[in-house]
Design a protein around this motif. Sequence first.
Motif, PDB file in Angstrom:
ATOM      1  N   ARG A   1       6.507-114.731  33.539  1.00 41.62           N
ATOM      2  CA  ARG A   1       5.861-116.017  33.820  1.00 41.62           C
ATOM      3  C   ARG A   1       6.286-117.074  32.804  1.00 41.62           C
ATOM      4  O   ARG A   1       6.532-118.224  33.156  1.00 41.62           O
ATOM      5  N   MET A   2       6.389-116.679  31.543  1.00 42.19           N
ATOM      6  CA  MET A   2       6.853-117.625  30.512  1.00 42.19           C
ATOM      7  C   MET A   2       8.289-118.053  30.801  1.00 42.19           C
ATOM      8  O   MET A   2       8.618-119.237  30.716  1.00 42.19           O
ATOM      9  N   ASN A   3       9.125-117.089  31.140  1.00 48.85           N
ATOM     10  CA  ASN A   3      10.527-117.376  31.415  1.00 48.85           C
ATOM     11  C   ASN A   3      10.675-118.258  32.657  1.00 48.85           C
ATOM     12  O   ASN A   3      11.406-119.252  32.638  1.00 48.85           O
ATOM     13  N   ASP A   4       9.964-117.902  33.723  1.00 48.72           N
ATOM     14  CA  ASP A   4      10.057-118.662  34.973  1.00 48.72           C
ATOM     15  C   ASP A   4       9.603-120.107  34.799  1.00 48.72           C
ATOM     16  O   ASP A   4      10.145-121.021  35.417  1.00 48.72           O
TER      17      ASP A   4
ATOM     18  N   ALA B   1       8.291-121.929  29.553  1.00 53.04           N
ATOM     19  CA  ALA B   1       7.265-122.256  28.556  1.00 53.04           C
ATOM     20  C   ALA B   1       7.701-121.791  27.167  1.00 53.04           C
ATOM     21  O   ALA B   1       8.401-120.790  27.026  1.00 53.04           O
ATOM     22  N   GLU B   2       7.283-122.527  26.191  1.00 52.75           N
ATOM     23  CA  GLU B   2       7.496-122.123  24.806  1.00 52.75           C
ATOM     24  C   GLU B   2       6.269-121.372  24.314  1.00 52.75           C
ATOM     25  O   GLU B   2       5.184-121.527  24.861  1.00 52.75           O
TER      26      GLU B   2
ATOM     27  N   HIS C   1       6.535-115.241  13.728  1.00 52.75           N
ATOM     28  CA  HIS C   1       7.867-114.868  14.237  1.00 52.75           C
ATOM     29  C   HIS C   1       8.265-115.858  15.315  1.00 52.75           C
ATOM     30  O   HIS C   1       7.466-116.694  15.747  1.00 52.75           O
ATOM     31  N   GLY C   2       9.489-115.712  15.777  1.00 57.01           N
ATOM     32  CA  GLY C   2       9.992-116.538  16.866  1.00 57.01           C
ATOM     33  C   GLY C   2       9.963-115.773  18.175  1.00 57.01           C
ATOM     34  O   GLY C   2       9.477-114.633  18.259  1.00 57.01           O
TER      35      GLY C   2
ATOM     36  N   THR D   1       4.966-122.119  18.566  1.00 57.85           N
ATOM     37  CA  THR D   1       6.042-123.058  18.234  1.00 57.85           C
ATOM     38  C   THR D   1       5.466-124.274  17.514  1.00 57.85           C
ATOM     39  O   THR D   1       6.082-124.823  16.611  1.00 57.85           O
ATOM     40  N   ILE D   2       4.251-124.641  17.901  1.00 61.64           N
ATOM     41  CA  ILE D   2       3.575-125.800  17.308  1.00 61.64           C
ATOM     42  C   ILE D   2       3.246-125.563  15.839  1.00 61.64           C
ATOM     43  O   ILE D   2       3.218-126.496  15.040  1.00 61.64           O
TER      44      ILE D   2
END
Length: 171
Positions: free
Chosen positions: A126-129, A132-133, A76-77, A137-138
């Motif tokens: 933490r991802m949003n701040d 980060a992807e 999923h995304g 995604t890779i």
Amino acid sequence: MDNTTRREQILQILHESTGAVTGTALAKACNVSRQIIVGDVALLRAQGAGIISTPRGYQLVTPLKKGCTRVFVCCHGMDLMEAELEAIVDNGGIVHNVVIEHEVYGNLEGTLNLHSRRDIQQYLKRMNDSKAEMLSTISGGIHTHLVEANSEEELDAIHKALQDLHVLYSD
């Protein structure tokens, strides 16, 4: 405090903690910079200390409980990440990691140790701040999670919830 004493103190703090401890909190407790803590943790790991980095900070590796584990293969995304993780913890699961397969490096793993919605919210913040992807995604969204639960019934409920979200990967 000398280096050896400081590293012993880091291990003691982590041992006594019921959860993850940030590098900043360890630095404050030891009266050194966060960068010194990063180096100390690397040296402690090299000496065999089971310290992991989670989205919430450092913690000692805790052996899997006597529960059951299952690896779920998902795809999923970013739009379904929160729902996926909530489906797991809401049905009694602990999300230990996320793993992707890279064509050059092999398996790449991120330690998560998410036990609750609160953990998920901290992780997402933490991802949003950090902008980060997702690791997946890779790999085109394909990834696995090692999930632990108290029973096979809970793992089956997690499977059903992920199935209902249409995030389980199938070729």
